[in-house]
Design a protein around this motif. Structure first.
Motif, PDB file in Angstrom:
ATOM      1  N   ILE A   1       1.096  -1.117  -0.146  1.00 57.04           N
ATOM      2  CA  ILE A   1       0.000   0.071  -0.095  1.00 57.04           C
ATOM      3  C   ILE A   1       0.869   1.328  -0.080  1.00 57.04           C
ATOM      4  O   ILE A   1       1.794   1.210   0.562  1.00 57.04           O
ATOM      5  N   TYR A   2       0.484   2.323  -0.468  1.00 56.14           N
ATOM      6  CA  TYR A   2       1.088   3.645  -0.562  1.00 56.14           C
ATOM      7  C   TYR A   2       0.043   4.751  -0.272  1.00 56.14           C
ATOM      8  O   TYR A   2      -1.106   4.755  -0.905  1.00 56.14           O
TER       9      TYR A   2
ATOM     10  N   ILE B   1      -5.390   3.147  -1.795  1.00 54.03           N
ATOM     11  CA  ILE B   1      -4.039   3.037  -1.234  1.00 54.03           C
ATOM     12  C   ILE B   1      -3.253   1.632  -1.748  1.00 54.03           C
ATOM     13  O   ILE B   1      -2.273   1.466  -1.645  1.00 54.03           O
ATOM     14  N   THR B   2      -4.067   0.894  -2.445  1.00 53.79           N
ATOM     15  CA  THR B   2      -3.849  -0.307  -2.758  1.00 53.79           C
ATOM     16  C   THR B   2      -2.801  -0.001  -4.250  1.00 53.79           C
ATOM     17  O   THR B   2      -3.002   0.705  -5.039  1.00 53.79           O
ATOM     18  N   ALA B   3      -2.001  -0.927  -4.558  1.00 59.98           N
ATOM     19  CA  ALA B   3      -1.267  -1.203  -5.759  1.00 59.98           C
ATOM     20  C   ALA B   3      -2.391  -1.055  -7.006  1.00 59.98           C
ATOM     21  O   ALA B   3      -2.054  -0.265  -8.013  1.00 59.98           O
ATOM     22  N   GLN B   4      -3.266  -1.808  -6.960  1.00 51.84           N
ATOM     23  CA  GLN B   4      -4.321  -1.673  -8.097  1.00 51.84           C
ATOM     24  C   GLN B   4      -4.895  -0.351  -8.240  1.00 51.84           C
ATOM     25  O   GLN B   4      -5.031   0.073  -9.391  1.00 51.84           O
TER      26      GLN B   4
ATOM     27  N   MET C   1      -5.540  15.430   2.607  1.00 54.21           N
ATOM     28  CA  MET C   1      -6.107  13.705   2.697  1.00 54.21           C
ATOM     29  C   MET C   1      -7.002  13.493   1.732  1.00 54.21           C
ATOM     30  O   MET C   1      -6.735  12.323   1.027  1.00 54.21           O
ATOM     31  N   GLN C   2      -7.980  14.452   1.166  1.00 54.41           N
ATOM     32  CA  GLN C   2      -8.887  13.936   0.398  1.00 54.41           C
ATOM     33  C   GLN C   2      -8.604  13.622  -1.063  1.00 54.41           C
ATOM     34  O   GLN C   2      -9.203  13.114  -1.840  1.00 54.41           O
ATOM     35  N   GLU C   3      -7.179  14.066  -1.506  1.00 50.63           N
ATOM     36  CA  GLU C   3      -6.646  13.663  -2.609  1.00 50.63           C
ATOM     37  C   GLU C   3      -5.718  12.472  -2.615  1.00 50.63           C
ATOM     38  O   GLU C   3      -4.899  12.288  -3.560  1.00 50.63           O
ATOM     39  N   GLY C   4      -5.667  11.826  -1.424  1.00 52.85           N
ATOM     40  CA  GLY C   4      -4.862  10.806  -1.339  1.00 52.85           C
ATOM     41  C   GLY C   4      -3.451  10.813  -1.734  1.00 52.85           C
ATOM     42  O   GLY C   4      -2.898  11.828  -1.537  1.00 52.85           O
ATOM     43  N   VAL C   5      -2.889   9.762  -2.457  1.00 53.76           N
ATOM     44  CA  VAL C   5      -1.499   9.711  -2.828  1.00 53.76           C
ATOM     45  C   VAL C   5      -1.066  10.844  -3.712  1.00 53.76           C
ATOM     46  O   VAL C   5      -0.058  11.421  -3.890  1.00 53.76           O
TER      47      VAL C   5
END
Lengths: 322, 293
Positions: A220-221, A249-252, B177-181
């Motif tokens: 996860i990232y 957050i998963t690779a997919q 946070m709401q836009e994640g990575v």
């Protein structure tokens, strides 16, 4: 199965039943092989069903599995001639980040990664893979060395995040991470960053500014841990499961969002069930990406990295909306 | 070579008149305190709102620096309070379809009149042209999502092109946070832009204001050739509560303040708001000398 996760329970039960029947066959000399074959078929189907439909939260559990291969495990199996190098030359040696020089398929490379432990004792020694500034500064020193000697860099990402402690703040946790981001962007050698477990926030990204970003299938990232997000959003860290789904957050998910370049397949049930197979897949992926990157000169590599990160982000122009 | 220098100089000349936009709305419009009078959260002293604004929003009694919004900052800093704004047509998307995100953006927009948590543009300070970015903590706590990252990266790219210095005032709770990575990656994007500026020999002055934490502190805000801060600003990577939970002890009151970090060697200088324009103007002017004596 050792270290089983809650959602693996039905499979574990079935497998122990098969084991029982086998023992029975041996002890009582009664032929139950038909039954066993049937159950094995069923177990295979069940495994495929469970592992083929993992929820984001189940991936989180897989990514945090204590027996998952660590950076040092992977270096040992992927590389030869590894020499671990220590210290940031400024303050100390952070055992939450390891690194050194080695050969990958005969090519000299610099390898760096977060290092978690497998049991409590080891985890305490490794600070649970949560680095202090000196860890990031050690990583930077090794990357600068790689840049000087024109060695590709392979980074393994596996941390909950940078350590949130008093000493870490005093010594410039922010500055250490920020500097790595800027310097990684400017190195003229190929950089491959691989998320092998947890990629937690800035503490992960500090090893993540690569020409290629790869993720293992069950890694996860995330910008914030699911627990942290739940605490902030719903004032309840127990809602982590819900947060894990919302955060993508998963690779997919990250592959779909176009953040990562490739997913590295894992053996059924996770990398911890078969290190050799996991390493084999990772080797293939590194080989392919490294070969491509080694065709670029240093300016092209810097430009490639810049373009990659500049393209990340989703926004609209006002004129397009209205 | 010599000719290049002179050509660049000419570029330094004043901005085209028609580009000038007075973006500092009238006092009545930007006045944050709603009432006629405001009570200082630090010492309790009562000030007239108008007096406070005149005093650059610094408490006359205890020197507490009230939050300044982006437009107030621009008018306090740049010559004639004017600048030419960049990219104010960029709007956030909702890439993760995150619960309630679009509503929150809209409500912050309504409340503040801002389209995002950073305003970027160019203007002059003491006659020297600069590219400036000012974050505004009223919009999503100044958090950095795709638009903030993109606006900052574009501003830096323009500065490289024009050979202008970059000044960024940070005020941010961290990554959005709401836009994640995607938010996380803005840390890399802005830092990569600064790597380019760095390589080109460009000047970057970072001014950390209250608060500068998380992903903003751990990316561009810490990468200044000069790292400055305003008095009393909270600056740090991890939040106080998280640290206290982790180490199971109470932190000193001044932990993570600008003064604390100055003492620990993490900042170049803490600058009083009334001195800000002078100090920044001076630094920029020191860098405008392109030839040796």
């Amino acid at each position: 199965m050792a270290g089983e996760l809650p959602f693996e329970k039905p499979l574990v039960e079935l497998q122990s039943k098969i084991e029982e029947l086998r023992k029975f066959t041996e002890e009582k000399q009664i032929d139950l092989s038909d039954e066993i074959v049937k159950l094995e078929c069923k177990a295979k189907e069940l495994a495929e069903e469970i592992y083929g439909n993992l929820t984001p939260w189940q991936r989180v559990q897989m990514a945090r599995h204590p027996e998952r291969p660590t950076t040092l495990d992977l270096i040992k199996d992927l590389c030869t001639d590894f020499v671990e190098l220590h210290g940031d030359r400024l303050f100390g040696d952070d055992s939450a980040i390891v690194g050194g020089v080695a050969r990958f398929n005969g090519i000299p490379v610099t390898v760096i990664g977060h290092q978690k432990g497998k049991d409590t004792k080891e985890n305490i020694a490794r600070n649970f893979g949560m680095p202090h500034p000196e860890g990031y500064r050690k990583a930077l020193r090794l990357m600068q060395q790689a840049d000087k000697f024109n060695r590709p860099i392979i980074c393994f990402i596996n941390t909950q995040g940078a350590y949130p402690g008093m000493a870490a703040e005093e010594r410039g946790q922010s500055e250490a991470i920020a500097r790595n981001l800027r310097e990684m962007a400017s190195f003229g050698v190929p950089i491959i960053s691989i998320v092998i477990g947890e990629g937690g926030s800035g503490g992960a990204l500090a090893l993540g500014v690569g020409n290629r970003i790869l993720m293992m299938e069950n890694s996860i990232y995330s910008v914030i841990s699911p627990e942290g997000a739940a605490a902030l959003l719903w004032k309840d860290s127990g809602q982590a499961q819900r947060a894990a789904e919302s955060l993508k957050i998963t690779a997919q998910d990250l592959n779909e969002l176009g953040i990562i370049d490739e997913i590295i397949a894992e053996p059924l049930g996770g990398a911890h069930r078969n290190y050799a197979l996991a390493v084999q897949e990772m080797r293939k992926s590194i080989e392919k990406n490294l070969t491509e990157l080694r065709n670029l000169n240093s300016d092209e590599l810097v430009e490639d990295r810049y373009d990659k990160f500049k393209a990340m982000g989703k926004y609209n122009l006002l004129s397009e909306i209205s | 070579m010599l000719r290049d220098i002179f050509q660049k100089k000419r570029k330094y000349a004043t901005l085209p008149k028609e580009k000038h936009v007075n973006t500092a709305p009238s006092v009545e419009k930007t006045q944050v305190p709603e009432g006629l009078m405001v009570k200082c959260p630090k010492c309790g002293a009562i000030s007239y709102s108008r007096e406070l604004t005149k005093n650059l929003k610094v408490c006359h009694q205890c020197d507490h620096h009230y939050a300044m919004n982006a437009f107030e900052r621009v008018s306090a800093l740049l010559d004639d309070g004017q600048f030419f704004e960049y990219d104010n047509d960029l709007r956030s998307d909702d890439p993760l379809s995150f619960p309630d995100y679009l509503n929150k953006l809209e409500s912050d927009h309504q409340k503040t009149g801002l389209s995002e948590a950073v305003v970027t543009g160019e203007g002059t300070i003491k006659g020297f042209p600069v590219v400036i970015g000012v974050m505004d903590s009223r919009f999503r706590m100044g958090s950095m999502g795709s638009v903030v990252g993109e606006k900052i990266a574009r501003a830096i790219e323009r500065a490289i092109e024009k050979n202008y210095p970059v000044i960024i005032f940070s005020a941010s709770g961290g990554a959005r946070m709401q836009e994640g990575v995607l938010s996380l990656m803005q840390m890399a994007k802005t830092s990569a832009a600064l790597a380019k500026l760095h390589k080109a020999g460009g000047l970057f002055i970072s001014v950390m204001t209250n608060p500068t934490t998380g992903g903003v502190s751990a990316s561009f805000a810490s990468l200044g050739d000069y790292n400055f801060a305003e008095p009393g600003a909270l600056i740090g990577f991890a939040g106080r509560r998280i640290i206290e939970q982790t180490i199971r002890q109470k932190l000193p009151d001044d932990f993570q303040t600008a003064e604390f970090l100055l003492k620990k060697g993490q900042l170049d200088k803490v600058i009083h708001r009334k001195e800000m324009r002078n100090v920044l103007g001076n630094i920029v002017s020191l860098h405008s000398v392109k030839e040796g004596i």
